[in-house]
Design a protein around this motif. Structure first.
Motif, PDB file in Angstrom:
ATOM      1  N   UNK A  59       0.830  -1.205   0.000  1.00 32.38           N
ATOM      2  CA  UNK A  59       0.000   0.000   0.000  1.00 32.38           C
ATOM      3  C   UNK A  59       0.873   1.268   0.000  1.00 32.38           C
ATOM      4  N   UNK A  60       1.964   1.256   0.780  1.00 30.37           N
ATOM      5  CA  UNK A  60       2.893   2.396   0.773  1.00 30.37           C
ATOM      6  C   UNK A  60       3.535   2.558  -0.607  1.00 30.37           C
ATOM      7  N   UNK A  61       3.881   1.434  -1.219  1.00 26.32           N
ATOM      8  CA  UNK A  61       4.487   1.491  -2.552  1.00 26.32           C
ATOM      9  C   UNK A  61       3.506   2.046  -3.589  1.00 26.32           C
ATOM     10  N   UNK A  62       2.255   1.676  -3.472  1.00 30.81           N
ATOM     11  CA  UNK A  62       1.236   2.185  -4.393  1.00 30.81           C
ATOM     12  C   UNK A  62       1.069   3.700  -4.264  1.00 30.81           C
ATOM     13  N   UNK A  63       1.103   4.203  -3.050  1.00 27.95           N
ATOM     14  CA  UNK A  63       0.987   5.652  -2.849  1.00 27.95           C
ATOM     15  C   UNK A  63       2.168   6.389  -3.463  1.00 27.95           C
ATOM     16  N   UNK A  64       3.364   5.867  -3.318  1.00 24.30           N
ATOM     17  CA  UNK A  64       4.536   6.501  -3.907  1.00 24.30           C
ATOM     18  C   UNK A  64       4.457   6.517  -5.435  1.00 24.30           C
ATOM     19  N   UNK A  65       3.986   5.424  -5.994  1.00 23.23           N
ATOM     20  CA  UNK A  65       3.877   5.371  -7.451  1.00 23.23           C
ATOM     21  C   UNK A  65       2.810   6.327  -7.971  1.00 23.23           C
ATOM     22  N   UNK A  66       1.751   6.507  -7.215  1.00 28.59           N
ATOM     23  CA  UNK A  66       0.718   7.458  -7.632  1.00 28.59           C
ATOM     24  C   UNK A  66       1.215   8.895  -7.607  1.00 28.59           C
ATOM     25  N   UNK A  67       2.117   9.212  -6.653  1.00 28.56           N
ATOM     26  CA  UNK A  67       2.656  10.569  -6.591  1.00 28.56           C
ATOM     27  C   UNK A  67       3.634  10.851  -7.719  1.00 28.56           C
ATOM     28  N   UNK A  68       4.312   9.847  -8.217  1.00 28.83           N
ATOM     29  CA  UNK A  68       5.254  10.038  -9.317  1.00 28.83           C
ATOM     30  C   UNK A  68       4.501  10.239 -10.633  1.00 28.83           C
ATOM     31  N   UNK A  69       5.127  11.045 -11.483  1.00 30.49           N
ATOM     32  CA  UNK A  69       4.580  11.267 -12.824  1.00 30.49           C
ATOM     33  C   UNK A  69       5.224  10.256 -13.758  1.00 30.49           C
ATOM     34  N   UNK A  70       4.422   9.342 -14.212  1.00 30.58           N
ATOM     35  CA  UNK A  70       4.939   8.278 -15.067  1.00 30.58           C
ATOM     36  C   UNK A  70       4.214   8.282 -16.408  1.00 30.58           C
ATOM     37  N   UNK A  71       4.927   7.878 -17.430  1.00 34.86           N
ATOM     38  CA  UNK A  71       4.331   7.774 -18.748  1.00 34.86           C
ATOM     39  C   UNK A  71       3.478   6.508 -18.828  1.00 34.86           C
ATOM     40  N   UNK A  72       2.285   6.710 -19.317  1.00 41.19           N
ATOM     41  CA  UNK A  72       1.379   5.583 -19.447  1.00 41.19           C
ATOM     42  C   UNK A  72       1.557   4.948 -20.825  1.00 41.19           C
ATOM     43  N   UNK A  73       1.871   3.688 -20.833  1.00 39.17           N
ATOM     44  CA  UNK A  73       2.106   2.961 -22.074  1.00 39.17           C
ATOM     45  C   UNK A  73       0.776   2.406 -22.563  1.00 39.17           C
ATOM     46  N   UNK A  74       0.421   2.839 -23.773  1.00 43.90           N
ATOM     47  CA  UNK A  74      -0.830   2.389 -24.385  1.00 43.90           C
ATOM     48  C   UNK A  74      -0.505   1.477 -25.557  1.00 43.90           C
ATOM     49  N   UNK A  75      -1.174   0.358 -25.611  1.00 40.89           N
ATOM     50  CA  UNK A  75      -0.993  -0.581 -26.715  1.00 40.89           C
ATOM     51  C   UNK A  75      -2.043  -0.328 -27.791  1.00 40.89           C
ATOM     52  N   UNK A  76      -1.578  -0.293 -29.019  1.00 42.84           N
ATOM     53  CA  UNK A  76      -2.478  -0.094 -30.158  1.00 42.84           C
ATOM     54  C   UNK A  76      -2.537  -1.379 -30.966  1.00 42.84           C
ATOM     55  N   UNK A 115      -3.788  -0.598 -39.176  1.00 38.01           N
ATOM     56  CA  UNK A 115      -3.734  -0.837 -40.616  1.00 38.01           C
ATOM     57  C   UNK A 115      -5.065  -0.512 -41.285  1.00 38.01           C
ATOM     58  N   UNK A 116      -6.166  -0.842 -40.614  1.00 36.10           N
ATOM     59  CA  UNK A 116      -7.482  -0.530 -41.161  1.00 36.10           C
ATOM     60  C   UNK A 116      -7.694   0.979 -41.276  1.00 36.10           C
ATOM     61  N   UNK A 117      -7.245   1.701 -40.254  1.00 27.57           N
ATOM     62  CA  UNK A 117      -7.385   3.164 -40.293  1.00 27.57           C
ATOM     63  C   UNK A 117      -6.542   3.775 -41.405  1.00 27.57           C
ATOM     64  N   UNK A 118      -5.337   3.238 -41.611  1.00 27.61           N
ATOM     65  CA  UNK A 118      -4.490   3.756 -42.681  1.00 27.61           C
ATOM     66  C   UNK A 118      -5.110   3.509 -44.053  1.00 27.61           C
ATOM     67  N   UNK A 119      -5.671   2.342 -44.255  1.00 27.31           N
ATOM     68  CA  UNK A 119      -6.329   2.056 -45.543  1.00 27.31           C
ATOM     69  C   UNK A 119      -7.520   2.977 -45.777  1.00 27.31           C
ATOM     70  N   UNK A 120      -8.302   3.200 -44.750  1.00 26.00           N
ATOM     71  CA  UNK A 120      -9.438   4.101 -44.888  1.00 26.00           C
ATOM     72  C   UNK A 120      -8.993   5.523 -45.204  1.00 26.00           C
ATOM     73  N   UNK A 121      -7.897   5.958 -44.575  1.00 25.85           N
ATOM     74  CA  UNK A 121      -7.379   7.298 -44.831  1.00 25.85           C
ATOM     75  C   UNK A 121      -6.896   7.440 -46.269  1.00 25.85           C
ATOM     76  N   UNK A 122      -6.191   6.426 -46.773  1.00 29.72           N
ATOM     77  CA  UNK A 122      -5.734   6.477 -48.161  1.00 29.72           C
ATOM     78  C   UNK A 122      -6.902   6.507 -49.141  1.00 29.72           C
TER      79      UNK A 122
END
Length: 280
Positions: free
Chosen positions: A118-135, A141-148
């Motif tokens: 719980x202490x570790x979770x609080x420390x991590x919440x206070x830090x500014x971390x980059x959120x990794x998003x998976x695409x 590929x579908x979006x690129x084809x539609x754009x073209x």
């Protein structure tokens, strides 16, 4: 049913909470204090059992006794633990004073482990971390084809529009009555702007030409010189003309004509005399 019979059925037959891995056998039951599948840690095979659970950052002490085994909805007794670690340990000691020492020790270990994460979770919440998003690859590929495809369609529409405008300006479509007003106005504005630009480009040409009235001006200068150097007879004649009574409009016009003839003859006579003098 006896605890030994329950454990024998679970261990040797089937248990839905059991997870067998190469490193060992684990238990997925949320009330298990250690997470290991054995006789002392199994919450199903022990009629007297206790554990600690976390609910949104708040710790609760759960206790089960054999006296409430016939009441499944009241099987577990829940006690809220304070956020202070020492006070929580005091509550556990009071509530589990006459319980087996091994089980109390496991519960205290679980409490220390949960407070640490719980202490570790609080420390991590206070830090500014980059959120990794998976695409997902297929979606990108579908979006690129539609754009073209959309870009190709837009270019095709623009080409068609420009070609139709060119034909309209050239007069290919002479008898068209359903032309869109906006595009027609745009074409007309383009034509008017071109005409205005052409008119602005044409500079005003300035030319210097010899006038036809120069000879007349010379004659007038000669006439002025003669009038300035006139004789006394001319002055006497002018006085007589001014002293004549006023007549009708027709007489005045006739007299005006006669005067001009006399003046012209006298001027011509004076010019002849001056020429003769110059010859002398």
């Amino acid at each position: 049913m006896s605890d030994d019979v329950i454990w024998h059925c679970i261990r040797h037959n089937h248990c839905s909470f059991m997870a067998k891995i190469t490193t060992g056998i684990f238990c997925r039951n949320p009330y298990n204090a250690t997470g290991i599948c054995n006789r002392s840690s199994c919450p199903l095979a022990n009629s007297r059992y206790a554990t600690i659970r976390d609910h949104d950052g708040v710790f609760y002490l759960y206790m089960k006794t054999a006296e409430r085994a016939h009441l499944p909805n009241k099987l577990w007794e829940r006690v809220k633990l304070p956020r202070n670690y020492e006070k929580a340990m005091d509550v556990i000691n009071k509530r589990l004073e006459f319980w087996p020492k091994l089980l109390v020790h496991k519960i205290k270990q679980r409490l220390t482990k949960m407070t640490q994460y719980r202490i570790r979770m609080r420390k991590l919440q206070l830090k500014v971390r980059e959120k990794v998003m998976t695409m997902p690859r297929k979606q990108t590929q579908r979006d690129l084809r539609r754009l073209q495809k959309a870009e190709k369609a837009a270019q095709l529409e623009k080409n068609i529009e420009s070609e139709l405008k060119e034909r309209l300006t050239k007069g290919v479509y002479s008898n068209i009555y359903n032309i869109p007003f906006k595009q027609f106005d745009e074409v007309m504005n383009m034509e008017t702007n071109d005409v205005i630009l052409e008119e602005d480009d044409e500079e005003c040409e300035v030319e210097y030409v010899e006038g036809d009235d120069m000879e007349e001006m010379d004659d007038m200068e000669d006439f002025e010189g003669l009038s300035d150097g006139g004789t006394d007879e001319d002055d006497h004649f002018d006085d007589q003309v001014s002293k004549k009574p006023k007549g009708s409009a027709s007489n005045s016009k006739q007299n005006a004509g006669k005067r001009s003839r006399k003046v012209i003859t006298e001027v011509e006579d004076d010019e002849a005399n001056t020429r003769q003098r110059m010859r002398m």
